[in-house]
Scaffold this motif. Structure first.
Motif, PDB file in Angstrom:
ATOM      1  N   PRO A 215     -31.639   6.663 -41.145  1.00 33.84           N
ATOM      2  CA  PRO A 215     -30.714   6.337 -40.855  1.00 33.84           C
ATOM      3  C   PRO A 215     -30.787   7.235 -39.479  1.00 33.84           C
ATOM      4  O   PRO A 215     -30.865   8.404 -39.421  1.00 33.84           O
ATOM      5  CB  PRO A 215     -30.561   6.614 -42.023  1.00 33.84           C
ATOM      6  CG  PRO A 215     -30.289   6.743 -42.906  1.00 33.84           C
ATOM      7  CD  PRO A 215     -31.667   7.715 -42.989  1.00 33.84           C
ATOM      8  N   SER A 216     -29.197   7.176 -39.171  1.00 35.37           N
ATOM      9  CA  SER A 216     -28.447   7.102 -37.987  1.00 35.37           C
ATOM     10  C   SER A 216     -28.506   8.674 -37.588  1.00 35.37           C
ATOM     11  O   SER A 216     -27.832   9.700 -38.212  1.00 35.37           O
ATOM     12  CB  SER A 216     -28.205   6.928 -37.286  1.00 35.37           C
ATOM     13  OG  SER A 216     -27.792   5.175 -36.759  1.00 35.37           O
ATOM     14  N   ARG A 217     -28.298   9.724 -36.942  1.00 35.20           N
ATOM     15  CA  ARG A 217     -28.428  10.926 -36.275  1.00 35.20           C
ATOM     16  C   ARG A 217     -27.520  11.178 -34.995  1.00 35.20           C
ATOM     17  O   ARG A 217     -27.720  10.562 -34.131  1.00 35.20           O
ATOM     18  CB  ARG A 217     -29.285  11.689 -37.022  1.00 35.20           C
ATOM     19  CG  ARG A 217     -30.050  11.967 -37.729  1.00 35.20           C
ATOM     20  CD  ARG A 217     -28.873  12.314 -38.700  1.00 35.20           C
ATOM     21  NE  ARG A 217     -29.577  12.497 -40.320  1.00 35.20           N
ATOM     22  CZ  ARG A 217     -29.599  11.314 -41.544  1.00 35.20           C
ATOM     23  NH1 ARG A 217     -29.094  10.819 -40.962  1.00 35.20           N
ATOM     24  NH2 ARG A 217     -30.303  11.703 -42.316  1.00 35.20           N
ATOM     25  N   LEU A 218     -26.234  12.146 -35.029  1.00 33.57           N
ATOM     26  CA  LEU A 218     -26.136  12.559 -33.937  1.00 33.57           C
ATOM     27  C   LEU A 218     -26.462  13.999 -33.753  1.00 33.57           C
ATOM     28  O   LEU A 218     -26.369  15.150 -34.608  1.00 33.57           O
ATOM     29  CB  LEU A 218     -24.459  12.050 -33.930  1.00 33.57           C
ATOM     30  CG  LEU A 218     -23.532  12.247 -32.270  1.00 33.57           C
ATOM     31  CD1 LEU A 218     -24.178  11.492 -31.535  1.00 33.57           C
ATOM     32  CD2 LEU A 218     -22.399  11.846 -32.657  1.00 33.57           C
ATOM     33  N   ILE A 219     -27.039  14.865 -32.795  1.00 32.89           N
ATOM     34  CA  ILE A 219     -27.398  15.623 -32.764  1.00 32.89           C
ATOM     35  C   ILE A 219     -26.387  16.075 -31.560  1.00 32.89           C
ATOM     36  O   ILE A 219     -26.507  15.672 -30.628  1.00 32.89           O
ATOM     37  CB  ILE A 219     -28.946  15.660 -32.269  1.00 32.89           C
ATOM     38  CG1 ILE A 219     -29.650  15.542 -32.970  1.00 32.89           C
ATOM     39  CG2 ILE A 219     -29.482  17.457 -31.732  1.00 32.89           C
ATOM     40  CD1 ILE A 219     -30.761  14.543 -32.466  1.00 32.89           C
ATOM     41  N   ILE A 220     -25.850  17.014 -31.431  1.00 40.49           N
ATOM     42  CA  ILE A 220     -25.028  17.759 -30.507  1.00 40.49           C
ATOM     43  C   ILE A 220     -25.810  19.522 -30.337  1.00 40.49           C
ATOM     44  O   ILE A 220     -26.241  20.368 -31.110  1.00 40.49           O
ATOM     45  CB  ILE A 220     -23.720  18.252 -31.017  1.00 40.49           C
ATOM     46  CG1 ILE A 220     -23.168  17.244 -31.493  1.00 40.49           C
ATOM     47  CG2 ILE A 220     -23.097  18.864 -29.743  1.00 40.49           C
ATOM     48  CD1 ILE A 220     -23.210  16.790 -32.792  1.00 40.49           C
TER      49      ILE A 220
END
Length: 470
Positions: A215-220
């Motif tokens: 699934p989707s991930r948001l990497i900061i």
């Protein structure tokens, strides 16, 4: 191929010497060749052409460096020396000439052979020769070389990761790579998984990844800098594979979609370089990672999604997914960091390839000063841009019937419509620019300092822009 660079005095080297030289107006067998990067053996030395005086620029020197790297590899040269002094009398600042030359050498040396059973790994020792009397001093030269090496290594990292196939890099494994790099260079890394994104209301990026087992991930990523103040935010699209979803691409259109993560790779590489270079400006990188697949759980045409900013999106095409993951990423970035400027980079539309070909990326912006600064940085780095309009009338193409917005406006003005869609997820308070790099994600053939495949476009452009900020 690996080229190891060493700064050395000319008197301490006795091997094959390469001499950079401008090409004269009349080319003969006894002069440098016409094209930058051409190497000729003359009088016991290798003469490297920088091209003609009329077209001399940092870019021509960069191309000459790339040509030298290829010549050394082709001729199985294990060690050589190259004189730096000829670069100092060309009318360019010595730092610009040396940086471009070293960048060209190291970028030209890049190859991707990770999965070839007979991958011969060549190592070349290249001595950069100074005379110790003219030109910059040894300390300055070391600084120029170190900076150029960091920049080139960062571009090559973006290229390598872009090349990696989707069975190796997916949203989950990309997180692992980003975390590893962050730990190595001193970046703060935060990751939001699909459950966290869903709970906060980021319905667009979550929907794109629903058809995938990863699934989707948001990497900061955060580089604190030393200057204080608000950060510059870079937001990258990282579709690790894009089949088009239920709006399925033709089979030949799916091939090469591993490069649909190129924008995100440029952001990760830029943040890594910012940390290694110790840039004063605070920088944040937000990477929207997803895999657009077909399954019973995948999102569909006619679905209506609710984005993080509360706007609803009517899905006309599941193949217009990049703007969906960026929509939530832009909202999250602006709300969380209140950046001084926000720039997204994405392989967003095939239309930009029709409009601009493979020489420039598309630039759309709500802020003239930001657009001008990015354009100028593109000219200096030769990662060039061209600005397109964002007139409000274009919104009519994506005005929703059953929701606030449609995710596609059809074929007319496709690149502009992509930018207009993203504009709906940025407030007027934040200077914002969108870079559509779909035409620049990969090279169809070998170029002066880039082989066929991933180009790493955007890294040098971003670093040039960041270096220009006070």
């Amino acid at each position: 191929m690996t080229i190891n660079l060493t700064l050395k005095r000319s008197t301490d080297f006795t091997g094959l010497v390469v001499v950079p030289s401008l090409a004269p107006e009349t080319i003969t067998l006894e002069t440098a060749g016409k094209d930058p990067g051409e190497v000729r053996l003359l009088g016991g030395k290798a003469v490297l052409s920088l091209g003609g005086q009329k077209k001399l620029s940092a870019e021509m020197i960069r191309r000459a460096g790339g040509g030298l790297a290829k010549w050394l590899a082709k001729n199985s040269v294990a060690e050589a020396g190259v004189e730096l002094n000829p670069l100092f009398g060309l009318g360019l600042p010595p730092s610009s000439a040396v940086n471009a030359f070293v960048e060209g050498i190291l970028l030209g040396a890049f190859t991707f052979g990770n999965y070839k059973s007979e991958n011969e790994k060549k190592t070349i020792a290249l001595n950069l020769l100074m005379d110790g009397e003219s030109g910059p001093g040894e300390s300055d030269l070391k600084g120029f070389i170190q900076k150029a090496t960091i920049i080139a290594e960062s571009v090559n990292m973006a290229r390598e990761w872009a090349h990696e196939p989707p069975n190796v890099i997916n949203p989950v494994t990309l997180v692992e790579r980003a975390q590893k790099v962050a730990a190595e260079v001193g970046l703060k890394c935060t990751v939001l998984d699909d459950k966290q994104l869903d709970e906060m209301g980021a319905g667009a990026i979550v929907a794109v990844g629903k058809g995938s087992n990863t699934p989707s991930r948001l990497i900061i990523l955060e580089h604190a800098g030393t200057a204080g103040g608000k950060p510059v935010a870079l937001v990258g699209k990282a579709l690790t594979m894009d089949t088009g979803g239920y709006s399925l691409k033709p089979s030949d259109g799916i091939t090469s979609m591993k490069y649909d993560k190129s924008g995100g790779m440029a952001v990760i590489a830029t943040l890594a370089a910012a940390a290694r270079l110790g840039l004063a400006t605070p920088v944040v990188g937000v990477i929207a990672a997803a895999e657009n697949m077909v399954s019973a759980a995948a999102y569909r045409p006619d679905d209506i999604l609710k984005a993080l900013n509360g706007k609803t999106i009517e899905i006309l095409s599941t193949d217009a997914e990049g703007r969906l993951v960026l929509a939530d990423a832009l909202t999250y970035t602006e709300r969380t960091f209140a950046p001084r400027a926000m720039i997204d980079i994405a392989t967003l539309t095939g239309a930009v390839l029709i409009a601009l070909g493979k020489n420039r990326a598309g630039l759309l912006s709500t802020d003239d000063a930001l657009a001008e600064a990015l354009f100028a940085a593109g000219e200096r780095s030769f990662e060039r841009l061209w600005r397109l309009p964002l007139d409000e009338e274009y919104f009519e193409q994506i005005k929703g019937d059953d929701a606030d917005i449609k995710n596609s406006g059809g074929r007319p003005a496709g690149t502009i419509i992509g930018g207009m869609f993203l504009k709906q997820f940025v407030t007027d308070e934040t200077p914002w620019a969108h870079l559509d790099i779909a035409g620049m994600m990969s090279a169809d053939k070998e170029m002066p300092y880039c082989p066929k495949g991933g180009m790493g476009f955007g890294v040098r452009l971003f670093l040039e822009y960041l270096a220009s900020l006070s």
